[in-house]
Design a protein around this motif. Structure first.
Motif, PDB file in Angstrom:
ATOM      1  N   THR A   1      50.073  41.370  49.402  1.00  0.00           N
ATOM      2  CA  THR A   1      49.865  42.399  48.393  1.00  0.00           C
ATOM      3  C   THR A   1      50.318  43.724  48.997  1.00  0.00           C
ATOM      4  OG1 THR A   1      47.611  42.799  49.178  1.00  0.00           O
ATOM      5  CG2 THR A   1      47.873  41.211  47.368  1.00  0.00           C
TER       6      THR A   1
ATOM      7  N   LYS B   1      38.457  34.652  40.667  1.00  0.00           N
ATOM      8  CA  LYS B   1      38.887  35.692  39.740  1.00  0.00           C
ATOM      9  C   LYS B   1      37.875  36.830  39.574  1.00  0.00           C
ATOM     10  CE  LYS B   1      41.770  32.490  37.097  1.00  0.00           C
ATOM     11  NZ  LYS B   1      41.667  31.387  38.076  1.00  0.00           N
TER      12      LYS B   1
ATOM     13  N   ASP C   1      36.700  40.673  39.149  1.00  0.00           N
ATOM     14  CA  ASP C   1      37.377  41.746  38.429  1.00  0.00           C
ATOM     15  C   ASP C   1      38.048  42.721  39.383  1.00  0.00           C
ATOM     16  OD1 ASP C   1      36.451  41.311  35.495  1.00  0.00           O
ATOM     17  OD2 ASP C   1      34.627  41.125  36.687  1.00  0.00           O
TER      18      ASP C   1
ATOM     19  N   ASP D   1      46.721  47.425  43.387  1.00  0.00           N
ATOM     20  CA  ASP D   1      47.603  46.285  43.136  1.00  0.00           C
ATOM     21  C   ASP D   1      46.825  45.266  42.305  1.00  0.00           C
ATOM     22  OD1 ASP D   1      49.827  44.680  43.236  1.00  0.00           O
ATOM     23  OD2 ASP D   1      49.874  44.469  45.413  1.00  0.00           O
ATOM     24  N   LYS D   2      47.438  44.148  42.008  1.00  0.00           N
ATOM     25  CA  LYS D   2      46.749  43.108  41.236  1.00  0.00           C
ATOM     26  C   LYS D   2      47.121  41.727  41.763  1.00  0.00           C
ATOM     27  CE  LYS D   2      45.543  43.644  36.906  1.00  0.00           C
ATOM     28  NZ  LYS D   2      45.566  43.676  35.436  1.00  0.00           N
TER      29      LYS D   2
ATOM     30  N   GLU E   1      44.520  38.866  37.206  1.00  0.00           N
ATOM     31  CA  GLU E   1      43.806  39.938  36.524  1.00  0.00           C
ATOM     32  C   GLU E   1      42.876  40.704  37.453  1.00  0.00           C
ATOM     33  OE1 GLU E   1      44.419  40.943  33.362  1.00  0.00           O
ATOM     34  OE2 GLU E   1      46.063  39.521  33.613  1.00  0.00           O
ATOM     35  N   THR E   2      42.822  40.337  38.726  1.00  0.00           N
ATOM     36  CA  THR E   2      41.965  41.027  39.689  1.00  0.00           C
ATOM     37  C   THR E   2      42.654  42.283  40.201  1.00  0.00           C
ATOM     38  OG1 THR E   2      40.933  38.951  40.417  1.00  0.00           O
ATOM     39  CG2 THR E   2      40.762  40.847  41.897  1.00  0.00           C
ATOM     40  N   VAL E   3      41.972  43.415  40.072  1.00  0.00           N
ATOM     41  CA  VAL E   3      42.478  44.680  40.599  1.00  0.00           C
ATOM     42  C   VAL E   3      42.145  44.755  42.085  1.00  0.00           C
ATOM     43  CG1 VAL E   3      42.373  47.191  40.445  1.00  0.00           C
ATOM     44  CG2 VAL E   3      42.164  45.810  38.369  1.00  0.00           C
TER      45      VAL E   3
END
Length: 221
Positions: free
Chosen positions: A144, A168, A170, A184-185, A188-190
């Protein structure tokens, strides 16, 4: 809920943090490790109690540059130690795992990927019924922008990435790589790396209390 995420204090709170807390309202402070710079462990309790004096809940994990005995100091402080544990604040479940994956530098708190995966797997399930799930790790997930060194190489944890892909959450708040401040992601995880606080690095997360919408941004303290 407004969350201030910081990391990599390395022995000092930095006056910019105090100035920010004097002039801004936040509901929770998350500290993603490296409270000290190779100790002493007692310093961590002093730093955390200073930050907790603002009467804002503080959750914390150790980093790889913190000594192993720091966990008792975290437990004795006014902050909430979530290393290998979970807690709930309002409708937000938060769990954490400190230290880092193995490095070339043999720092005090490093773990193999198997141990990271197994320990995180145990605590992630504790948050399954919460509306919002936040995973706090000192090490960033592999591949990432949060784990990228200036030369472009990636040094994050394969297991943390795998846990994020499987469970997963949040949000993943991490640190460790000072130069890799980013949002970054993974799916759907920030993924948030606030960078090093000594250079004013921080992230601000806003969770809407009505619809659980999450907004996050990098800020300069």
């Amino acid at each position: 809920m407004k969350i201030l995420a910081i990391s990599d204090l390395h022995g000092s709170t930095h006056k910019a943090l105090n100035n920010y807390l004097d002039n801004n309202k936040v509901d929770l402070i998350v500290i993603a490790g490296d409270i000290t710079h190779f100790g002493p462990a007692e310093l961590a309790e002093d730093i955390l109690n200073d930050i907790s004096s603002y009467n804002i809940p503080v959750v914390v994990i150790p980093g790889n540059c913190d000594p192993h005995e720091i966990n008792s100091q975290l437990d004795n402080s006014k902050a909430i130690n979530i290393h290998g544990k979970s807690t709930t604040i309002k409708n937000v479940g938060i769990c954490g795992f400190g230290g880092s994956n193995l490095t070339p530098f043999n720092t005090p708190m490093e773990f193999g990927e198997v141990e990271i995966y197994e320990e995180l797997g145990k605590i992630m399930v504790q948050m399954k019924d919460q509306d919002i799930k936040i995973l706090v790790t000192h090490a960033p997930p592999l591949n990432t922008n949060a784990d990228k060194l200036p030369d472009g190489s990636h040094v994050g944890s394969e297991s943390i990435r795998k846990i994020i892909e499987e469970h997963k959450p949040d949000i993943n708040i991490c640190g460790h790589i000072h130069e890799a401040q980013c949002i970054d992601k993974i799916g759907e995880t920030v993924v948030l790396n606030p960078g090093q606080i000594m250079t004013g690095g921080a992230c601000l997360i806003q969770i809407d209390d009505e619809n659980n919408h999450i907004d996050s941004k990098i800020i300069k303290l």
